[in-house]
Write an enzyme that holds these catalytic residues in place. Structure first.
Site, PDB file in Angstrom:
ATOM      1  CG  ASP A 259      -1.257   1.107   1.510  1.00  0.00           C
ATOM      2  OD1 ASP A 259      -2.533   1.229   0.310  1.00  0.00           O
ATOM      3  OD2 ASP A 259      -1.850   2.108   2.458  1.00  0.00           O
ATOM      4  CD  GLU A 301      -2.422   2.478  -3.263  1.00  0.00           C
ATOM      5  OE1 GLU A 301      -3.441   2.771  -3.639  1.00  0.00           O
ATOM      6  OE2 GLU A 301      -1.432   2.642  -2.235  1.00  0.00           O
TER       7      GLU A 301
HETATM    8  C1  GLC Z   1      -4.469   3.444  -0.616  1.00  0.00           C
HETATM    9  C2  GLC Z   1      -5.014   2.430   0.137  1.00  0.00           C
HETATM   10  C3  GLC Z   1      -6.470   4.052   0.049  1.00  0.00           C
HETATM   11  C4  GLC Z   1      -6.013   4.667   2.168  1.00  0.00           C
HETATM   12  C5  GLC Z   1      -4.134   4.701   1.323  1.00  0.00           C
HETATM   13  C6  GLC Z   1      -3.653   5.312   3.304  1.00  0.00           C
HETATM   14  O1  GLC Z   1      -4.177   4.249  -1.272  1.00  0.00           O
HETATM   15  O2  GLC Z   1      -6.150   2.454  -1.612  1.00  0.00           O
HETATM   16  O3  GLC Z   1      -7.609   3.712   0.437  1.00  0.00           O
HETATM   17  O4  GLC Z   1      -6.263   5.754   2.272  1.00  0.00           O
HETATM   18  O5  GLC Z   1      -3.766   3.789   1.208  1.00  0.00           O
HETATM   19  O6  GLC Z   1      -3.161   3.827   4.053  1.00  0.00           O
END
Ligand code: GLC
Length: 612
Positions: A259, A301
């Protein structure tokens, strides 16, 4: 040495020198590297025999995730089936959807009301009690593996919740733990950071620091104030987070979604995004996976512009992530829906299809997050389309503010000072299903379903792994109930994170219902996709000119098979120019034979023409 030990030593030897080199470059700490190495062995030994067997199979066939037969679905456990046991009892439904990859949205312990949808983890080794236990997770991953389903989870590595033990101890003033975050006793350094670091949540959580009254310190909080950024300059943080990662991997996780990975390294005077040290860390994590759990894939991500995304694949010799989100394509797809113009999407497809085939993208129409308008504005400017006005147009169209717009979305983090805003909504609601159903307009409903199916067909045509958002397969609409919940009403992403409606899914066999049209439609597309190797990630892909700006044409070629795929992004009937040399085709979707160099397409039509 036992056979098992030999396996470990062989893998370690392959990576040891590079791993040590990178670790020492970053941390210059021999003892901590020694500790890491011995822990890798411990986690390897703790890995179950069945996972070790799976690792061995996947090591022999490293391209196992690059075929045309993986279909993903993402879901919140509570929304879909109450808890982990519930998900286990619904695997037959997932099989019916042909899904063999599930992304379970964050399920680790998190404080109520301060969870950011679970992305504020207070204990990396505990499941949220309402969702079950670590044993339930293991049981679920085992059942999934028996049914050939892979399981993905989030590894939220940039920050912890303010309720995490480290944060609690840091707040109490314990230096060891303060050193795992970014603590400042006055605002001078935070002020320096604020000069160069942009905002993630400019309106819902402005600023990158939070004042802690009782601790008398500021702490860095790039996301929400209750999400404290971890300091990866501290080797203790890196080591401990790796141990957490391996602990979770050993529960039977196949794909780790790392993430917010671009954010993990901070450096004063920079934008604190995508710094070189981030790549060092991801490369080390990749090697650690290959040593301890080579069956596990890393999904990065990286929600950034394409030139920032691609480096996270690393190089062919020194790979980093196995998979990344195809985020620009996703955003450009909705731009094409709102403008009925595919020229930018065509350009985007050209860019993606020129990348090495080793790079696997995760394709999606929408996820649990908002749609951010990261488009190629330099390209759009040649038509006089400016960034601010265009974002406004897209948002107006997709929130139904423009007369005749069929979409029903809501804005996200609308920032009046910059004029910037992002967008939320389910696929069905953005495609017009919500509006048409509400108005009882049969013709509009039919058109909306066609658009929804066309977009799914487009997603399934792209190389990589397609991931459906749970509920989209039966046209689930926006859920406005979050407006009445104080814990959620400030975050419009909850609009498209509603409970899965099993009654809707129950209508998937009712001939002629919206649910049946979508469910069987997507199912048919997936059946075709997995029975033709042109959909393999290894296929050659290029775009062709259809002589109509509303219709996208893509060719996929693999072995003796060649497919011309056409997508009409407008509600108007079109006559389009086919693939460069014309010929005889069979439409895999309708079974119709097509001959010649031109084709008539209805509004929102889609064709998958296989060349004979
Ligand atoms: C990522 C997740 C999102 C979250 C962020 C902080 O972007 O997809 O939903 O708010 O991380 O952890």
């Amino acid at each position: 040495m036992s056979v098992t030990e030999e396996v470990f030593q062989k893998r370690l030897q392959k990576h040891h020198d590079e791993l040590r080199w990178l670790y020492m470059e970053l941390y210059k700490n021999n003892d901590m590297f020694g500790e890491l190495s011995s822990q890798l062995y411990e986690y390897f030994m703790q890995r179950s025999q069945s996972l070790k067997d799976l690792d061995a199979v996947r090591e022999k066939e490293p391209d196992w995730y690059k075929k045309n037969d993986i279909l993903g679905m993402m879901m919140y456990i509570d929304n879909f089936a109450g808890n982990l046991k519930g998900v286990e009892s619904k695997l037959d439904y997932l099989k019916e959807c042909q899904v063999n990859y599930i992304h379970l949205m964050p399920f680790l312990d998190t404080p109520k009301g301060r969870s950011d949808g679970g992305y504020a983890v207070s204990d990396f080794r505990k499941v949220q009690p309402e969702l079950g236990t670590m044993e339930d997770l293991e049981s679920l991953t085992q059942s999934c593996h028996e049914k050939g389903i892979n399981v993905c989870m989030d590894f939220v590595m940039n920050h912890t919740s303010e309720d995490h033990e480290w944060a609690v101890r840091a707040r109490r003033g314990e230096g060891e733990y303060m050193g795992r975050y970014f603590f400042y006793d006055n605002y001078s350094i935070p002020a320096e950071y604020e000069k160069t670091v942009p905002q993630v949540f400019p309106t819902t959580a402005p600023g990158n620091f939070t004042w802690l009254q009782e601790a008398g310190h500021f702490v860095m909080t790039t996301f929400y104030p209750y999400q404290w950024d971890l300091n990866y300059q501290n080797p203790r943080v890196f080591n401990e987070m790796v141990y957490n990662f391996l602990y979770l991997a050993n529960k039977g996780i196949d794909v780790m979604r790392i993430d917010a990975v671009p954010y993990i390294w901070k450096e004063l005077g920079t934008d604190c995004r995508n710094l070189p040290q981030v790549h060092t860390i991801v490369r080390m994590m990749r090697m650690i996976c290959e040593i301890v759990c080579p069956g596990v894939l890393l999904l990065g991500e990286v929600v950034m512009e394409p030139e920032k995304v691609v480096p996270y694949f690393g190089t062919v010799d020194k790979p980093e992530c196995h998979m990344l989100y195809n985020v620009t394509t996703m955003a450009t797809t909705w731009h094409s829906v709102a403008t009925r113009d595919v020229r930018l999407l065509k350009l985007q497809m050209e860019i993606v299809s020129r990348l090495p085939k080793e790079y696997v993208f995760l394709n999606y129409l929408r996820c649990h997050d908002d749609i951010g308008w990261g488009l190629d504005y330099v390209w759009l400017m040649q038509f006089g389309i400016g960034e601010v006005s265009h974002k406004k147009y897209l948002n107006d169209f997709l929130t139904g503010q423009i007369p005749d717009s069929f979409a029903r979305g809501e804005l996200y983090n609308s920032d009046p000072t910059s004029g910037d805003a992002r967008l939320c909504g389910t696929t069905a609601s953005l495609c017009g299903i919500e509006k048409a159903a509400y108005e009882g307009n049969e013709a509009a409903l039919e058109q909306a379903v066609k658009l929804d199916l066309m977009l799914h067909a487009y997603m399934l045509t792209q190389s990589g792994i397609p991931v459906i958002y749970s509920g989209d397969e039966v046209g689930q609409q926006n859920d406005y109930s979050y407006h009445n919940e104080p814990d959620r009403w400030g975050d419009s992403r909850y609009l498209h994170r509603g409970k899965f409606q099993w009654d809707l899914a129950g209508r998937r066999a009712d001939k002629g219902s919206v649910q049946e049209k979508l469910f069987t439609g997507i199912n048919q597309l997936e059946n075709i996709r997995k029975s033709h190797t042109v959909f393999d990630t290894n296929a050659d892909v290029w775009v062709f000119d259809t002589w109509d700006d509303a219709v996208l044409g893509i060719v996929r070629a693999h072995g003796n098979e060649k497919l011309a795929a056409l997508f009409n992004f407008s509600e108007f009937n079109k006559t389009v120019h086919l693939d460069e040399d014309g010929g005889r085709y069979t439409d895999l979707i309708s079974g119709r034979k097509v001959e010649g160099a031109e084709l008539d397409m209805p509004g929102y039509g889609v064709n998958w023409l296989l060349k004979k």
